[in-house]
Enzyme design. Structure first.
Site, short mmCIF file in Angstrom:
data_model
loop_
_atom_site.label_atom_id
_atom_site.label_comp_id
_atom_site.label_asym_id
_atom_site.label_seq_id
_atom_site.Cartn_x
_atom_site.Cartn_y
_atom_site.Cartn_z
N SER A 105 5.07 -28.90 3.17
CA SER A 105 4.79 -29.39 1.81
C SER A 105 3.97 -28.33 1.09
O SER A 105 3.19 -27.60 1.73
CB SER A 105 3.98 -30.69 1.86
OG SER A 105 3.48 -31.00 0.57
N TYR A 120 -3.09 -35.59 5.08
CA TYR A 120 -1.64 -35.32 5.10
C TYR A 120 -1.41 -33.82 4.88
O TYR A 120 -0.64 -33.17 5.60
CB TYR A 120 -0.96 -36.16 4.02
CG TYR A 120 0.47 -35.78 3.69
CD1 TYR A 120 1.53 -36.33 4.40
CD2 TYR A 120 0.76 -34.88 2.66
CE1 TYR A 120 2.85 -35.99 4.10
CE2 TYR A 120 2.07 -34.54 2.35
CZ TYR A 120 3.10 -35.09 3.07
OH TYR A 120 4.40 -34.76 2.77
N LYS A 156 0.34 -30.68 7.06
CA LYS A 156 1.42 -29.83 6.55
C LYS A 156 1.03 -28.35 6.62
O LYS A 156 1.89 -27.49 6.83
CB LYS A 156 1.78 -30.25 5.12
CG LYS A 156 2.42 -31.63 5.05
CD LYS A 156 3.69 -31.71 5.88
CE LYS A 156 4.43 -33.01 5.72
NZ LYS A 156 5.69 -33.05 6.49
#
Ligand SMILES: NC(=O)c1ccc[n+]([C@@H]2O[C@H](COP(=O)([O-])OP(=O)(O)OC[C@H]3O[C@@H](n4cnc5c(N)ncnc54)[C@H](OP(=O)(O)O)[C@@H]3O)[C@@H](O)[C@H]2O)c1
Length: 256
Positions: free
Chosen positions: A146, A159, A163
């Site tokens: 991401s 999160y 990534k």
């Protein structure tokens, strides 16, 4: 069009919807045997039917597995090799984000889940595919990271840390598994899927106006990059992370 994936076998995690589904469709359209995996067998069966309806010659297998469960992952990889006799392309796409809020307040169970699904699973599935097929026969791995892994952002800090780890794992695996196996990643910006709904659902017009390319992403935008990285058109690339984000990363960060 790159036809190098035709006849190859591709295993896509998180293939029941969103980006994984679009990647599976793209691979099947180019003649790859496709194995769809995610937790829900019924959702996978439905996608398999849609692919067969769109591409009657497609060979598709749907096999459910929790991406962080070593036994289910092992069974899925074994089922892939048993059904198609190979496992040439692994797409580590499944991802989750159960927590929105300041990083400093995240509870450990949700941090643990995010770590296991987004980060540890990359190690698990890469190991299994390597041992089952790739070490002897070679192939390609595409990891879905991401753009959050390249910067900081409010609300999804943990999160994004997973990534960032995916981007580093991509480099490390690429170095270790070369020359037989190429490992690359994609760093998407905001794409119209369930996972990112809170990021785009109520803000789409503002996002479209702010992005240099004037729209949020569609799953197919990421699938096209995945097909490039999975096939021979990217034959001289490994360890890289391709940003596909409508230009989000070139927006000025600080204006004077
Ligand atoms: N959408 C974006 O804006 C965006 C941006 C950057 C990166 N990404 C990344 O793109 C990837 C795909 O996400 P998406 O946006 O397409 O989301 P999505 O539409 O919500 O799809 C997520 C997929 O992962 C599967 N999955 C979730 N937890 C799983 C688990 N524990 N075990 C196995 N499968 C699991 C889901 O199926 P089940 O629920 O049935 O298991 C589903 O197939 C993720 O890695 C995500 O982090 C997305």
């Amino acid at each position: 069009m790159d036809t190098s994936v035709a006849g190859k076998t591709a295993l896509v995690t998180g293939a029941s919807r969103g980006i994984g589904r679009a990647i599976a469709f793209g691979l099947a359209a180019r003649g790859a045997n496709v194995v769809l995996s995610s937790r829900r067998q019924d959702a996978l069966d439905a996608v398999a039917e849609e692919i067969r309806a769109a591409h009657p010659a497609a060979k598709v297998l749907a096999t459910a597995a929790h991406v962080a469960d070593p036994h289910q992952a092992q069974d899925c990889v074994a089922a892939t090799v048993s059904a198609f006799g190979s496992l040439d392309i692994l797409v580590n796409n499944a991802g989750t984000n159960p927590y929105y809020g300041p990083l400093v307040d995240i509870d450990l169970p949700r941090a643990q889940k995010t770590f296991e699904v987004n980060q540890l699973s990359i190690v698990l599935w890469t190991q299994l595919a390597w041992r089952a097929w790739l070490s002897e026969h070679g192939g390609t791995i595409v990891n879905i990271a991401s753009i959050g892994g390249l910067s900081t952002e409010p609300g999804i800090g943990f999160y994004n840390a997973t990534k960032a780890a995916v981007i580093h794992l991509t480099r490390q695996f690429a170095a270790e598994l070369a020359p037989r196996v190429r490992v690359n990643a994609i760093a998407p910006g905001v794409v119209r899927t369930n996972l990112a709904k809170t990021l785009w659902e109520n803000f789409e017009q503002q996002l479209n106006a702010a992005l240099p390319l004037r729209r949020i992403g569609e799953p197919e935008d990421i699938a096209k990059a995945a097909l490039f990285l999975a096939g021979d058109d990217s034959a001289w690339m490994t360890g890289q992370t391709l940003v596909v984000d409508g230009g989000a990363m070139i927006l000025p960060q600080v204006t004077v």
